[in-house]
Write a protein that holds these residues in place. Structure first.
Motif, PDB file in Angstrom:
ATOM      1  N   LYS A  41       0.845  -1.195  -0.101  1.00  0.00           N
ATOM      2  CA  LYS A  41      -0.083   0.191  -0.056  1.00  0.00           C
ATOM      3  C   LYS A  41       0.817   1.272  -0.100  1.00  0.00           C
ATOM      4  O   LYS A  41       0.197   2.409   0.025  1.00  0.00           O
ATOM      5  CB  LYS A  41      -0.768   0.002   1.213  1.00  0.00           C
ATOM      6  N   GLY A  42       2.278   1.134   0.017  1.00  0.00           N
ATOM      7  CA  GLY A  42       3.154   2.276  -0.097  1.00  0.00           C
ATOM      8  C   GLY A  42       3.218   2.838   1.420  1.00  0.00           C
ATOM      9  O   GLY A  42       3.670   4.010   1.189  1.00  0.00           O
ATOM     10  N   ILE A  43       2.925   2.183   2.368  1.00  0.00           N
ATOM     11  CA  ILE A  43       3.010   2.754   3.783  1.00  0.00           C
ATOM     12  C   ILE A  43       4.496   2.224   4.400  1.00  0.00           C
ATOM     13  O   ILE A  43       4.863   1.036   4.194  1.00  0.00           O
ATOM     14  CB  ILE A  43       2.155   2.236   4.550  1.00  0.00           C
ATOM     15  N   SER A  44       5.244   3.332   4.942  1.00  0.00           N
ATOM     16  CA  SER A  44       6.370   3.100   5.200  1.00  0.00           C
ATOM     17  C   SER A  44       6.540   2.530   6.522  1.00  0.00           C
ATOM     18  O   SER A  44       5.721   2.257   7.398  1.00  0.00           O
ATOM     19  CB  SER A  44       7.232   4.379   5.507  1.00  0.00           C
ATOM     20  N   PHE A  45       7.457   1.832   6.844  1.00  0.00           N
ATOM     21  CA  PHE A  45       7.958   1.101   8.100  1.00  0.00           C
ATOM     22  C   PHE A  45       7.539   1.925   9.327  1.00  0.00           C
ATOM     23  O   PHE A  45       6.766   1.477  10.195  1.00  0.00           O
ATOM     24  CB  PHE A  45       9.452   0.573   8.120  1.00  0.00           C
ATOM     25  N   ASN A  46       8.165   2.982   9.249  1.00  0.00           N
ATOM     26  CA  ASN A  46       7.890   4.010  10.443  1.00  0.00           C
ATOM     27  C   ASN A  46       6.207   4.473  10.629  1.00  0.00           C
ATOM     28  O   ASN A  46       6.084   4.593  11.682  1.00  0.00           O
ATOM     29  CB  ASN A  46       8.645   5.359  10.399  1.00  0.00           C
ATOM     30  N   GLU A  47       5.887   4.521   9.476  1.00  0.00           N
ATOM     31  CA  GLU A  47       4.379   4.886   9.521  1.00  0.00           C
ATOM     32  C   GLU A  47       3.393   3.745  10.262  1.00  0.00           C
ATOM     33  O   GLU A  47       2.777   3.831  11.066  1.00  0.00           O
ATOM     34  CB  GLU A  47       3.847   5.238   8.055  1.00  0.00           C
ATOM     35  N   VAL A  48       3.920   2.605   9.916  1.00  0.00           N
ATOM     36  CA  VAL A  48       3.247   1.315  10.376  1.00  0.00           C
ATOM     37  C   VAL A  48       3.339   1.356  11.877  1.00  0.00           C
ATOM     38  O   VAL A  48       2.425   1.120  12.782  1.00  0.00           O
ATOM     39  CB  VAL A  48       3.636   0.001   9.702  1.00  0.00           C
ATOM     40  N   VAL A  49       4.787   1.533  12.381  1.00  0.00           N
ATOM     41  CA  VAL A  49       4.977   1.395  13.888  1.00  0.00           C
ATOM     42  C   VAL A  49       4.212   2.334  14.590  1.00  0.00           C
ATOM     43  O   VAL A  49       3.460   2.059  15.354  1.00  0.00           O
ATOM     44  CB  VAL A  49       6.542   1.759  14.149  1.00  0.00           C
ATOM     45  N   ASN A  50       4.140   3.700  14.025  1.00  0.00           N
ATOM     46  CA  ASN A  50       3.390   4.637  14.795  1.00  0.00           C
ATOM     47  C   ASN A  50       2.024   4.634  14.639  1.00  0.00           C
ATOM     48  O   ASN A  50       1.170   5.016  15.482  1.00  0.00           O
ATOM     49  CB  ASN A  50       3.908   6.122  14.351  1.00  0.00           C
TER      50      ASN A  50
END
Length: 379
Positions: free
Chosen positions: A221-230
């Motif tokens: 979905k183009g969601i970054s690692f850091n975005e997922v964590v937060n």
């Protein structure tokens, strides 16, 4: 979130709840047997009391329309208070103020007891006026349809463990997608252990693969690692038992596994551990919630280290832990904190065990102290 694509692993919802309630209500004998396994049912008076409990549970099931209801009326309303009354001296909670009533979280805790860890976290959330959480538990525990119904009524999310390697990997990604979507799209919380299986040696270390899978499930979905964590708002939780009713059993299993390279579970082994964990004396229990993990993270290892740091510093170290540490380290560092503790009675607990099993069990009590001290040095 398309809940239909997760129906085989998700807790019951809607009409499935009422259908399961009808099946459970119609099986009063199974309810009676389950209650009998949790407490004495040796004389007529005890048997009558259990039968009355079973009838009460059936009547309370009429109020259940979702897993929140099942938690409030059955698990936290009947089962857990009875377990705490019979086998726990005190049950305390800290840190719930770090979370908000209206927000969902991914609660990740150390794992000591097969079913109690997540159940106690849910009752801690209930007592703290926070939303309840779904809970991820392996399908190896779902031994029959009745148990599966209770599990899925109770907010249970099925982790499929008995799959070929390739299918298991794909299922892990799907399960992780369920976690993320549940939190970010449904605003519902979920609990997962920091590693697969209980930490039988008292060393609580997060498996980074759990964090990696969260990102892999969202990467397309183009969601970054850091975005997922937060977005997941991961909250580390430390579960501290003063006594582990399965301490010698775990020690024996691990000593045998280390010697042979593996431990093949016998039939009903998990059920025996569950029963002992629920019925056995646990002394004092403390649930400590950490702060949601927010910030800049680039690797799963960084997140795992922060989860470990919080869990290790949040431990409630009981006299059992502190004495075991001093005893094994030939130290008096913490002796002032267990002056009234019956050290002879504690050591007698392991009398008769083989020396390697006895030392393993004692180290399992001491290791949280070692982890706590190491975390303090790193802070």
């Amino acid at each position: 979130m398309n809940i239909e694509q997760y129906k085989d692993i998700a807790p019951y919802r809607g009409q499935d709840v009422r259908d399961a309630v009808a099946r459970v209500s119609a099986n009063k004998d199974a309810i009676y047997k389950m209650l009998s396994s949790l407490g004495p049912a040796e004389n007529e008076q005890q048997q009558k009391q259990i039968s009355a409990y079973a009838s009460h549970i059936v009547s309370m099931l009429d109020k259940v329309y979702n897993y929140d209801d099942f938690q409030r009326y059955i698990t936290a309303g009947i089962f857990l208070p009875a377990i705490l009354e019979k086998s726990v001296d005190s049950f305390t909670i800290s840190g719930a103020e770090h979370t908000k009533k209206e927000l969902s979280y991914l609660f990740m805790s150390n794992h000591r007891d097969i079913v109690l860890d997540c159940a106690l976290i849910d009752i801690a959330l209930l007592k703290s006026d926070r939303m309840l959480c779904e809970m991820a538990i392996g399908d190896n525990l779902l031994t029959n349809h009745f148990v599966a119904d209770l599990f899925k009524l109770n907010g249970g999310v099925t982790v499929k463990r008995t799959l070929p390697m390739r299918e298991k990997y794909l299922e892990s990604i799907r399960l992780s997608a369920y976690f993320v979507e549940l939190i970010t799209e449904q605003n519902k919380s979920i609990w997962v252990a920091q590693k697969s299986g209980r930490a039988k040696d008292g060393l609580d270390v997060t498996t980074p693969a759990i964090i990696k899978m969260l990102h892999l499930s969202q990467k397309s979905k183009g969601i970054s690692f850091n975005e997922v964590v937060n977005n997941c708002r991961i909250v580390p939780v430390a579960v501290s038992y003063e006594y582990d009713p399965n301490d010698l059993i775990k020690a024996g299993e691990e000593v045998a596994r280390i010697a042979k390279g593996e431990h093949c579970k016998k039939r009903y082994e998990d059920l025996i551990s569950i029963s002992r964990g629920l019925k056995g004396y646990k002394g004092n229990i403390h649930i400590a919630f950490g702060t949601p993990i927010q910030g800049e993270y680039t690797t799963a290892e960084q997140v795992a280290q922060e989860i470990d740091r919080q869990i290790h510093t949040l431990y409630k170290l009981w006299p059992t832990n502190l004495f075991a540490y001093d005893y094994l380290e030939n130290s008096t560092q913490f002796s002032h904190l267990y002056r009234d503790f019956d050290t002879e009675a504690f050591l007698y607990r392991f009398k008769g065990a083989r020396e390697d099993v006895r030392l393993f069990a004692l180290n399992a009590y001491a290791n949280p102290v070692r982890s706590f001290l190491a975390a303090q040095q790193q802070s």
